[in-house]
Design an enzyme around this catalytic site. Structure first.
Site, PDB file in Angstrom:
ATOM      1  N   GLY A   1      70.135  46.350  57.964  1.00 32.42           N
ATOM      2  CA  GLY A   1      69.864  47.756  57.638  1.00 32.42           C
ATOM      3  C   GLY A   1      71.144  48.536  57.416  1.00 32.42           C
TER       4      GLY A   1
ATOM      5  N   GLY B   1      93.311  32.217  40.132  1.00 30.15           N
ATOM      6  CA  GLY B   1      94.693  32.116  40.600  1.00 30.15           C
ATOM      7  C   GLY B   1      94.765  31.535  42.001  1.00 30.15           C
TER       8      GLY B   1
ATOM      9  N   ALA C   1      85.170  51.187  47.061  1.00 37.27           N
ATOM     10  CA  ALA C   1      85.951  51.158  45.825  1.00 37.27           C
ATOM     11  C   ALA C   1      87.044  52.236  45.815  1.00 37.27           C
ATOM     12  CB  ALA C   1      85.010  51.354  44.635  1.00 37.27           C
TER      13      ALA C   1
ATOM     14  N   GLU D   1      66.755  44.797  61.314  1.00 35.99           N
ATOM     15  CA  GLU D   1      68.142  45.121  61.681  1.00 35.99           C
ATOM     16  C   GLU D   1      68.380  44.657  63.120  1.00 35.99           C
ATOM     17  OE1 GLU D   1      71.156  46.531  60.530  1.00 35.99           O
ATOM     18  OE2 GLU D   1      71.726  46.258  62.631  1.00 35.99           O
TER      19      GLU D   1
ATOM     20  N   VAL E   1      66.418  37.557  62.711  1.00 36.35           N
ATOM     21  CA  VAL E   1      65.693  36.502  62.009  1.00 36.35           C
ATOM     22  C   VAL E   1      66.267  35.197  62.517  1.00 36.35           C
ATOM     23  CG1 VAL E   1      65.419  35.413  59.756  1.00 36.35           C
ATOM     24  CG2 VAL E   1      65.216  37.891  59.974  1.00 36.35           C
TER      25      VAL E   1
ATOM     26  N   CYS F   1      82.578  45.885  42.045  1.00 38.46           N
ATOM     27  CA  CYS F   1      82.081  47.254  41.898  1.00 38.46           C
ATOM     28  C   CYS F   1      81.324  47.432  40.584  1.00 38.46           C
ATOM     29  CB  CYS F   1      83.254  48.222  41.983  1.00 38.46           C
ATOM     30  SG  CYS F   1      82.761  49.935  41.858  1.00 38.46           S
TER      31      CYS F   1
ATOM     32  N   LYS G   1      73.740  51.710  41.370  1.00 37.32           N
ATOM     33  CA  LYS G   1      73.449  53.143  41.171  1.00 37.32           C
ATOM     34  C   LYS G   1      72.576  53.363  39.940  1.00 37.32           C
ATOM     35  CE  LYS G   1      75.269  53.209  44.659  1.00 37.32           C
ATOM     36  NZ  LYS G   1      75.895  52.093  45.368  1.00 37.32           N
TER      37      LYS G   1
ATOM     38  N   ARG H   1      79.921  41.765  54.212  1.00 38.23           N
ATOM     39  CA  ARG H   1      80.722  41.022  53.239  1.00 38.23           C
ATOM     40  C   ARG H   1      81.968  40.505  53.934  1.00 38.23           C
ATOM     41  NH1 ARG H   1      79.480  41.646  47.935  1.00 38.23           N
ATOM     42  NH2 ARG H   1      81.636  41.537  47.219  1.00 38.23           N
TER      43      ARG H   1
ATOM     44  N   HIS I   1      75.290  80.684  44.887  1.00 41.25           N
ATOM     45  CA  HIS I   1      73.932  80.739  45.426  1.00 41.25           C
ATOM     46  C   HIS I   1      72.934  80.586  44.297  1.00 41.25           C
ATOM     47  CE1 HIS I   1      70.704  81.893  48.120  1.00 41.25           C
ATOM     48  NE2 HIS I   1      70.283  82.746  47.200  1.00 41.25           N
TER      49      HIS I   1
END
Ligand code: FAD
Ligand code: NAD
Length: 484
Positions: free
Chosen positions: A195, A125, A334, A217, A252, A52, A61, A286, A458
């Site tokens: 995608g 480990g 995360a 995709e 692909v 992360c 980000k 993943r 508002h």
């Protein structure tokens, strides 16, 4: 003269061993230490933070922030008559800034571990049995035996990018998400394979920095987990950004390195030819990091995809071992990892706890953002669950009009009998920040009236959550829908 000789401990024991220093692992370690447990955290990377912080949420980000500023400035030029010169992109500075963010946060984690007296060991480990771990590495703090024993272990080893063998051609031009985040250059052309979350977020970054991005995709739509009405406005905007180079229902079949790039063979409904790209980003999912860590020496069981099977209290089939985060199953997010950490620690402390959430928010940080929580429409259909859907189009929102982003929508899925809020979906800028209110409402078991009777400020996009509730009652004043 006195000589100081450092002796290595022969053996080591800890009450709780946490394997993996990502958001799941460090949260578990810190919570357990705060509760007075003796904790050792084993992490193979030199810095804490896991995927992360080091290769995922945070660097992506930071780069998406840059991409958003570029695209907002472009929009101001074309829509509002404010002319700015084209940006001068200094890649070194962008990389440095992104690295600084990681350094600040991982440095903070190191300090937090120290203050809490969590022992951090840099090593890989591998389980020798259910209460012993071998420590591979050359950290000076490793015991002579290179072993540590423990009463309990929380397994938080996360996940790694999936790379189909056909795409492993040993070329630097073929990247996974970690490679793409390094931002080695801005390739003239980039093919994104997949995608999903990563493909679309990183595709957005590179496209705004100037690459000619194409997306391929396998399935018939982008972001397979999200409702189609949420994906539509994103697809439309991405098509514009990518110059209509989004190819669905296409695969692909091969990648070949040639002198000037990668030659890609496409097979599918929307593209079936051979094309050349400077770089290829493979973002096809993943897989859990459960392989090669000695789990076969414990009683832990894995499912067919390699996820550790655990109960709702995060306990595995081995009474000493708990599993949390990506390695413990979907969704690989995360915030799911950190909440599972809380459950595992509470159970180790002898309390009764379960991961029992109605709404795990999902946010795709593209432009527009897509966010959802709780039940989705696709899920309701699949489960043949009767729901009422109330949609508020952002075209009716004063705020959305003011910022020129009227393509968004906010919708609620409502139980027709009890009028309880079951799920929420949003698309539009800032949807990721807005979905938090929906999570709280769903978890609290709110009814539509709770929402419509709470005054929202508002003009904000947060009003659209209340307005969609008003659509359900037929009382939304900015749109016309007959009363129920
Ligand atoms: P990880 O963060 O993967 O940490 C596992 C740690 O264990 C790693 O540091 C690893 O080095 C260590 N480890 C593994 N095996 C061993 C071993 N044998 N010995 C010692 N150490 C070991 N999620 C979101 O919620 N929001 C986002 O915006 C978001 N963006 C993402 C962007 C990208 C590009 C990627 C790749 C992922 C993103 N994710 C996002 C997903 C998020 O990163 C994961 O869900 C989260 O990191 C999982 O946390 P974790 O603690 O389970 O594992
Ligand atoms: P993903 O599952 O989100 O998307 C993978 C996409 O690749 C899917 O649409 C799939 O149909 C497609 N695909 C699979 N094989 C293909 C092939 N051979 N050719 C073309 N397309 C193919 O996976 P990801 O984008 O790699 O991200 C992995 C995970 O990381 C996500 O599921 C998510 O849990 C996490 N993540 C979250 C965020 C976030 O929260 N904003 C951001 C990035 C990553």
């Amino acid at each position: 003269m006195r000589r100081v000789v450092a002796f290595r401990k022969i053996s080591m024991h800890t009450d709780l061993l946490v394997l993996g220093g990502g958001p799941g692992g460090y949260s578990a370690a810190f919570l357990a230490a705060d509760a007075g447990i003796d904790v050792t955290l084993v992490e193979s990377e030199l810095r804490l933070g896991g995927t992360c912080l080091l290769q995922g949420c945070i660097p992506s980000k930071a780069l998406l922030h840059v991409a958003r500023v570029i695209s907002e400035v472009e929009e101001l030029s074309s829509d509002w008559g404010l002319e700015y010169p084209a940006p001068n992109i200094e890649l070194d500075k962008i990389r440095q800034r992104k690295e600084q963010v990681i350094t600040n946060l991982s440095g903070g984690l190191k300090q937090l571990a120290k203050r809490r007296k969590v022992k951090v060991i840099t090593a890989r480990g591998v389980f020798e049995n259910s209460t012993t771990m071998q420590l591979q590495g050359d950290d000076a703090s490793l015991p002579e035996s290179r072993k540590i024993t423990f009463d309990h272990c929380i397994l938080a080893t996360g996940s790694v990018p999936a790379m189909p063998s056909a795409f492993e051609i040993g070329s630097d031009r073929v990247m996974d998400s970690t490679g793409a985040l390094q931002l080695t250059d801005i390739p003239e052309s980039l093919l994104v394979v997949g995608g999903g979350y990563i493909g679309l977020e990183m595709g957005t970054v590179y496209a705004n920095l100037g690459s000619k991005v194409s997306v391929v995709e396998l399935l018939d739509g982008l972001l397979p987990g999200a409702d189609r009405d949420l994906v539509k406005p994103l697809h439309r905007r991405l098509s514009k950004l990518c110059g209509d180079r989004i190819f669905l229902n296409t695969k692909v079949s091969s990648l070949v390195e040639v002198a000037e790039g990668i030659e890609v063979t496409f097979e599918g409904a929307e593209k079936s030819d051979v094309d050349r790209f400077d770089r290829v980003l493979v973002a096809v999912g993943r897989r859990p990091a459960s392989n090669g860590i000695g789990l076969e020496n414990t009683a832990v069981q894995l499912d067919e995809r390699g996820f550790v099977i655990c109960q709702r209290n995060q306990q595995t089939a081995d009474s000493h071992l708990f599993a949390i985060g990506d390695v413990a199953g979907e969704p690989m997010l995360a915030h799911k990892a950190t909440h599972e950490a809380k459950v595992a620690v509470e159970v180790i402390l002898g309390k009764t706890a379960e991961f029992d959430k109605l709404a795990i928010p999902a946010v795709v940080f593209t432009d527009p953002e897509i966010a959802w929580a709780g039940l989705t429409e696709d899920q309701a259909k699949a489960e043949q669950r009767s729901v009422e859907v109330a949609i508020y189009p952002w075209a009716a929102s004063g705020r959305a009009q003011a910022i020129g982003r009227t393509e968004g929508l906010t919708k609620w899925l409502i139980d027709p009998e009890t009028q309880r809020l079951l799920g929420c979906g949003m698309v539009g800028p800032g949807a990721g920040e807005l979905i938090g209110e929906a999570v709280l409402a769903i978890e609290m078991g709110c009814e539509v009236r709770d929402l419509t009777e709470s005054i929202h400020p508002h003009p904000t996009l947060s009003e659209t959550l209340m307005n969609a509730g008003e659509v359900f009652f037929g009382t939304a004043t900015e749109i016309y829908k007959p009363k129920r």
